[in-house]
Scaffold this motif. Structure first.
Motif, mmCIF file in Angstrom:
data_model
loop_
_atom_site.group_PDB
_atom_site.id
_atom_site.type_symbol
_atom_site.label_atom_id
_atom_site.label_comp_id
_atom_site.label_asym_id
_atom_site.label_seq_id
_atom_site.Cartn_x
_atom_site.Cartn_y
_atom_site.Cartn_z
ATOM 1 N N ILE A 135 9.124 5.258 -10.833
ATOM 2 C CA ILE A 135 8.376 6.499 -10.588
ATOM 3 C C ILE A 135 8.650 7.478 -11.721
ATOM 4 O O ILE A 135 7.732 8.085 -12.279
ATOM 5 C CB ILE A 135 8.760 7.130 -9.231
ATOM 6 N N ARG B 3 1.051 7.014 -7.490
ATOM 7 C CA ARG B 3 0.823 6.981 -6.041
ATOM 8 C C ARG B 3 1.806 5.972 -5.451
ATOM 9 O O ARG B 3 1.924 4.862 -5.953
ATOM 10 C CB ARG B 3 -0.605 6.583 -5.740
ATOM 11 N N ALA B 4 2.486 6.386 -4.380
ATOM 12 C CA ALA B 4 3.463 5.504 -3.752
ATOM 13 C C ALA B 4 3.396 5.629 -2.234
ATOM 14 O O ALA B 4 3.090 6.692 -1.703
ATOM 15 C CB ALA B 4 4.872 5.843 -4.228
ATOM 16 N N ALA C 299 12.842 1.431 -7.886
ATOM 17 C CA ALA C 299 11.556 2.068 -7.596
ATOM 18 C C ALA C 299 11.550 3.517 -8.059
ATOM 19 O O ALA C 299 10.558 3.989 -8.639
ATOM 20 C CB ALA C 299 11.256 1.985 -6.106
ATOM 21 N N ILE D 207 9.949 2.065 -0.873
ATOM 22 C CA ILE D 207 8.915 2.641 -1.721
ATOM 23 C C ILE D 207 8.096 1.486 -2.274
ATOM 24 O O ILE D 207 8.647 0.534 -2.838
ATOM 25 C CB ILE D 207 9.515 3.446 -2.894
ATOM 26 N N THR D 208 6.784 1.560 -2.095
ATOM 27 C CA THR D 208 5.888 0.599 -2.733
ATOM 28 C C THR D 208 4.817 1.387 -3.460
ATOM 29 O O THR D 208 4.477 2.508 -3.068
ATOM 30 C CB THR D 208 5.238 -0.346 -1.695
ATOM 31 N N PHE D 209 4.287 0.783 -4.517
ATOM 32 C CA PHE D 209 3.319 1.494 -5.354
ATOM 33 C C PHE D 209 1.906 1.091 -4.997
ATOM 34 O O PHE D 209 1.607 -0.079 -4.749
ATOM 35 C CB PHE D 209 3.574 1.216 -6.835
ATOM 36 N N THR E 88 1.472 7.821 2.130
ATOM 37 C CA THR E 88 1.042 7.438 0.789
ATOM 38 C C THR E 88 0.637 8.717 0.088
ATOM 39 O O THR E 88 -0.220 9.463 0.579
ATOM 40 C CB THR E 88 -0.134 6.449 0.854
#
Length: 137
Positions: free
Chosen positions: A73, A82-83, A69, A132-134, A103
């Motif tokens: 990035i 944006r994460a 992740a 971490i997610t997008f 976020t």
């Protein structure tokens, strides 16, 4: 003890001072307010009752996912991706802390200081990150 002894006083008016004006009712009530004999005790009990969470030791698999992740990035850093980042915030008073998720737009990843730098210039320690997610740009 018999009421008969004080019968002549039962219907007398309360004595009034010739020197002092009567005390206002608000001030009189303050005389009978609760007394905090143990100053700070309630705060100490509240602090003890407040729960904190222990920091989770991440598995090697989760660490690899975070590395992937972070690399993503870094590859999209020009677009300020944006994460949603979940990370551990240590408690300032007692052992443990809490996990929070924010976020935000990511400005940079500093591997020397081991920080994720957000658009608002605040930072998150990479070692405190859990996931971490997008989101959308």
């Amino acid at each position: 003890m018999s009421i008969e002894k004080y019968k002549d006083m039962l219907h007398m008016e309360r004595p009034k001072s010739k020197r002092h004006a009567p005390m206002p009712l608000e001030n009189r009530a303050a005389q009978f307010a609760p007394f905090a004999a143990l100053t700070g005790y309630d705060d100490a009990v509240d602090e003890t009752a407040r729960l904190t969470t222990a920091k989770v030791e991440l598995s090697e698999e989760v660490k690899e996912e975070l590395d992937i992740a972070l690399a993503e990035i870094e590859s999209r850093i020009g677009d300020m991706p944006r994460a949603a980042i979940t990370y551990f915030v240590p408690d300032l008073v007692k052992e443990g802390g809490e996990y929070i998720t924010i976020t935000a737009d990511v400005r940079n990843v500093d591997y020397v200081k081991r920080e994720i730098i957000l658009k608002d210039k605040s930072t998150i320690a990479i070692d405190d990150v859990m996931s971490i997610t997008f989101g959308e740009n």
